[in-house]
Structures are given as structure tokens and as C-alpha cells.
Design a protein around this motif. Sequence first.
Motif, short mmCIF file in Angstrom:
data_model
loop_
_atom_site.label_atom_id
_atom_site.label_comp_id
_atom_site.label_asym_id
_atom_site.label_seq_id
_atom_site.Cartn_x
_atom_site.Cartn_y
_atom_site.Cartn_z
N ASP A 98 0.81 -1.22 0.00
CA ASP A 98 0.00 0.00 0.00
C ASP A 98 0.84 1.27 0.00
OD1 ASP A 98 -2.36 -1.43 0.00
OD2 ASP A 98 -2.56 -1.42 2.18
N ARG A 99 2.07 1.18 0.53
CA ARG A 99 2.85 2.41 0.70
C ARG A 99 4.18 2.36 -0.04
NH1 ARG A 99 3.11 2.45 5.97
NH2 ARG A 99 5.18 1.48 6.06
N ASP A 100 5.08 1.49 0.37
CA ASP A 100 6.45 1.49 -0.16
C ASP A 100 6.50 1.18 -1.65
OD1 ASP A 100 8.67 0.96 2.49
OD2 ASP A 100 6.53 1.15 2.75
N LEU A 101 5.65 0.27 -2.09
CA LEU A 101 5.67 -0.11 -3.50
C LEU A 101 5.28 1.05 -4.39
CD1 LEU A 101 6.50 -2.75 -4.81
CD2 LEU A 101 4.11 -3.41 -4.92
N GLN A 102 4.46 1.95 -3.86
CA GLN A 102 4.01 3.09 -4.66
C GLN A 102 5.15 4.04 -4.98
OE1 GLN A 102 0.98 2.84 -5.82
NE2 GLN A 102 0.66 1.02 -4.55
N ASP A 103 6.23 4.00 -4.17
CA ASP A 103 7.39 4.86 -4.44
C ASP A 103 8.19 4.35 -5.64
OD1 ASP A 103 6.75 6.44 -2.26
OD2 ASP A 103 8.04 5.30 -0.88
N ILE A 104 7.96 3.10 -6.01
CA ILE A 104 8.76 2.47 -7.06
C ILE A 104 7.99 2.33 -8.36
CG2 ILE A 104 10.02 0.35 -7.68
CD1 ILE A 104 10.53 -0.09 -4.74
N ILE A 105 6.72 1.99 -8.25
CA ILE A 105 5.95 1.64 -9.44
C ILE A 105 4.48 2.02 -9.23
CG2 ILE A 105 5.53 -0.70 -8.61
CD1 ILE A 105 5.70 -1.68 -11.45
N ASN A 106 3.84 2.40 -10.32
CA ASN A 106 2.42 2.69 -10.27
C ASN A 106 1.65 1.40 -10.52
OD1 ASN A 106 -0.11 3.89 -10.34
ND2 ASN A 106 0.08 4.50 -12.48
N ILE A 107 1.06 0.85 -9.45
CA ILE A 107 0.32 -0.40 -9.57
C ILE A 107 -1.15 -0.09 -9.86
CG2 ILE A 107 -0.37 -2.54 -8.41
CD1 ILE A 107 2.10 -2.27 -6.69
N ARG A 108 -1.58 -0.48 -11.02
CA ARG A 108 -2.97 -0.20 -11.38
C ARG A 108 -3.92 -1.23 -10.77
NH1 ARG A 108 -2.18 1.24 -17.85
NH2 ARG A 108 -0.79 3.03 -17.53
N ARG A 109 -3.45 -2.44 -10.58
CA ARG A 109 -4.30 -3.49 -10.04
C ARG A 109 -3.63 -4.13 -8.84
NH1 ARG A 109 -6.14 -7.53 -14.59
NH2 ARG A 109 -7.10 -8.43 -12.71
N ARG A 110 -3.98 -3.65 -7.66
CA ARG A 110 -3.38 -4.18 -6.44
C ARG A 110 -3.69 -5.66 -6.28
NH1 ARG A 110 -4.06 -5.41 -1.17
NH2 ARG A 110 -2.56 -4.61 0.34
N ASP A 111 -4.89 -6.08 -6.68
CA ASP A 111 -5.26 -7.48 -6.51
C ASP A 111 -4.34 -8.39 -7.31
OD1 ASP A 111 -6.29 -6.41 -8.87
OD2 ASP A 111 -7.91 -7.87 -8.98
N SER A 112 -3.91 -7.92 -8.49
CA SER A 112 -2.99 -8.72 -9.30
C SER A 112 -1.62 -8.81 -8.65
CB SER A 112 -2.87 -8.12 -10.71
OG SER A 112 -4.09 -8.21 -11.40
N MET A 113 -1.18 -7.72 -8.00
CA MET A 113 0.11 -7.76 -7.30
C MET A 113 0.05 -8.72 -6.12
SD MET A 113 3.26 -6.99 -6.93
CE MET A 113 3.87 -5.51 -7.72
N VAL A 114 -1.04 -8.72 -5.39
CA VAL A 114 -1.21 -9.64 -4.26
C VAL A 114 -1.12 -11.09 -4.75
CG1 VAL A 114 -2.81 -10.49 -2.51
CG2 VAL A 114 -2.54 -8.03 -2.87
#
Length: 419
Positions: free
Chosen positions: A206-222
Motif C-alpha cells: 500500500d505504501r512502499d511499493l508506490q514509491d517504485i511503481i504505479n500499480i494499477r491493479r493491487r489485486d494482481s500484485m497480491v
Amino acid sequence: MPQFQYSRWQQHIISKALQSRRVLVLAGSRQCGKTTLARAIATDVTVYRTLDDTTLLAAALSDPHGFVRHGDNLMIIDEVQKAPVLLPAIKQDVDVQQLPGRFLLTGSANIQALPGVSESLAGRIRKIRLRPLAQGEIKGVPAHFLPNAFAETFLPDSSLQATGEYSLKDRYILLALRGGYPEVVRQSEEREARRWLNDYLNALLDRDLQDIINIRRRDSMVLLVEVLAAWSSKFMDIAGIGTGLALARATIQTYINALEALYLVERVRPWTKTDYERVSKQDKLFMTDTGLMAAVLRWRFDKVRLDGEKNGKLLETFVFTQLAAQRDAQEDDYQLYHYRDREQREVDFIVENEDGDLLGIEVKAGSAVSKDSFKHLYWFRDHMAKSKRFVGVVMYTGEHVVPFGAGMWAVPISVLWGA
């Protein structure tokens, strides 16, 4: 020593490096102990600033050059990845003040992997990796496995014993299920440990990953994190990893790179120093903490202990985490590889020292070893190592150190932290 305060293997490396290098980066995943170690190194005259403090972060972003300006003492900047604009300012500072021990930076993300970062501080910086606690650090044992193994000296942990309730293999599984994050190691309740790990991963996504990449689909990352946890100890195969994820190949690769930048997953390169044409050049993928891996997969002890595939994957990943921590804690250079060829001959890990000597390690989840367990190690010694000195080791869940011919040994996994 305060309760739950562990002596980290990297402390002496950092202290020594500060005597000769202008900038050090202490890098590793969040909550692995970087801040605690940095504070242990600080003295009364050290300037300490953490970018987790919103006011300090705002100041760093507003006036980078003013933020890094200080006297001749060490400045520690914690979580420097939050303000990459500091890197050019640090470069300018150390180019003017060419004294060792100017900056110790800590980072929970690979700074060079951050978007928009062009300043590498090449020639001015040394990177030191900190991982979750290794078993040797928890027990207060020096990181001497690698030099000992090349000398064919193997010291198991004599305190690790089977009990009426648990076999020796069970004890290894329990250690792996706990992993090495300090906050988890100090938890007495397994349920609380799992909850902490799940909260930890959610916070990263929710936080740190956003500093690196724009995740459009969090469910897919999970879902990808879960797939990668199940993939740990297997060979990289983007097509296989992406099955069922409904993500483009390029997106999957980008997401994996982001997770690598956060030090959650890691690749082990293939050993290819040969003219043998049938050597595989695929990387192997590992989770960097077995406790987090088990939490993501919702593995419980009773679910893992009787499932050979699960406990094999878990224990090989556990051995990787201990080997990697041992390697990172050495002053000498050790390179970690794996070996596989198209004839399906595999050696789980190949370690090469500065002299070119080779250590081959096979991980066996069983508690019994036979000569057949060494067949790939024998083949590698005779066909790949050739004139190089080679030591072959089968790590297993038994208790005895047993020779299997010249330079070949069956050893308990606990030699990785035995005293």
C-alpha cells in the motif's frame, strides 16, 4: 545486552568501511533491523536524521544541499529512498569534503531502481546488505560457515535436538516457518507472528511499493506475490508465473523487478563458467524470508511437516536465506550460484571463493543420506570443477556429520549456524 537486542554480523564491516569510504548504504527490506544497527554505530557526535519523520522529509525535499550540510562527523540518513534528490547533494558534499565516514545511508528499496534516479555515486559509495536475522545472529554465533566449509570443518548446532513432540526435521521446519524478521522472532505466539507478517506485506504493497511503481491493479500484485512465494526455489519462468494472473508478460517482469527492489524476492544466477553447451542459464528465484513466504502461502506446521514438496521448498529457501546472510557477512568475496543443465543434473547452490575454489551444496529435506544423494555433486566435481578444488555437501535434517569420500560430506543443516 537488552532483551531481544541482537549483535548483527555487518556491524564490524560497517565500522571498518567507514574508516576508508566516504558513503555507505545499508540496504535491506523494511523492519530487518537497519535503523537499530545504524543507531548502534552512531556516537554522541553523529548527526542522525530519519526521513520517516515528515518534517525532516519535507526539509530534505525542499533544500537537499542544506539538509546534508554538516561538520566533519558522520551523518546517518535513514530511509534515504524517500528523497532521491539528496543523492546529487551528497555527491557534491563528498567531492568537496573528501574524508572517509561522511555518510551512512539506509534504504528499504534499491536506490538505483527508483524512477528518475540517475546519480549512482559511482566510486564514492559502498553498499552493504542487511537481511532479516540469520540463525547465527539469533544465537550469537560468528558467521564462519563458509570459510569452515571450504576447510571441510563442519560444526552443527548441538542444542538443536529432537524432543518427544518434535523430530529434528520438525525443529528445522519450525525455524523456517518463523523466519528472521526481528519483530517476528521476538513473538511468542505463532498467530501474532503471522498477523504481523501479513500486516507488514500489506503495508509494503500500500505504501512502499508506490514509491517504485504505479500499480494499477493491487489485486494482481497480491496474487503475484503469492505465486512467487510458491515459486521460491524454482527456476525463473515468466510464462509459468503469469499463468492465471491476466497480466502482460512485460507487466509481470516490471512487478517482479519492483519486488526485488524492495528486497522481498531475489534471484540466484546460474554457474556458467564452462564451455559445456548444455548448461542452463536460467536464474533461480527465492523469497528472502521463509516466515513471510509461509505467511503468504498460509502454511501451518501441520500442513507442511507431512507434505514433502512443501517442506522441501521451505527448507531449500531457508538454506538460501542462511547462506546469503553468511556470504554478505564476509570480508572476503564469495559468489553464490546454482547449477543446472539440460540433462537435468542440478546442484542447489554453488559457492565460489576468491581463489576459485568451489563448494557445492545439495539440500535434502529427509533425515537419511545415501551415496546416490551425491550423484550430481560427483558429476559436477569430475566434469565441471576439474582442476579446481571442490567440496561437496549434502545438507539434511539428520544430526551427524558423515564423510562420503574425499571432499564429500553429509552435514546437518544446522552447520550453517553451529558453534
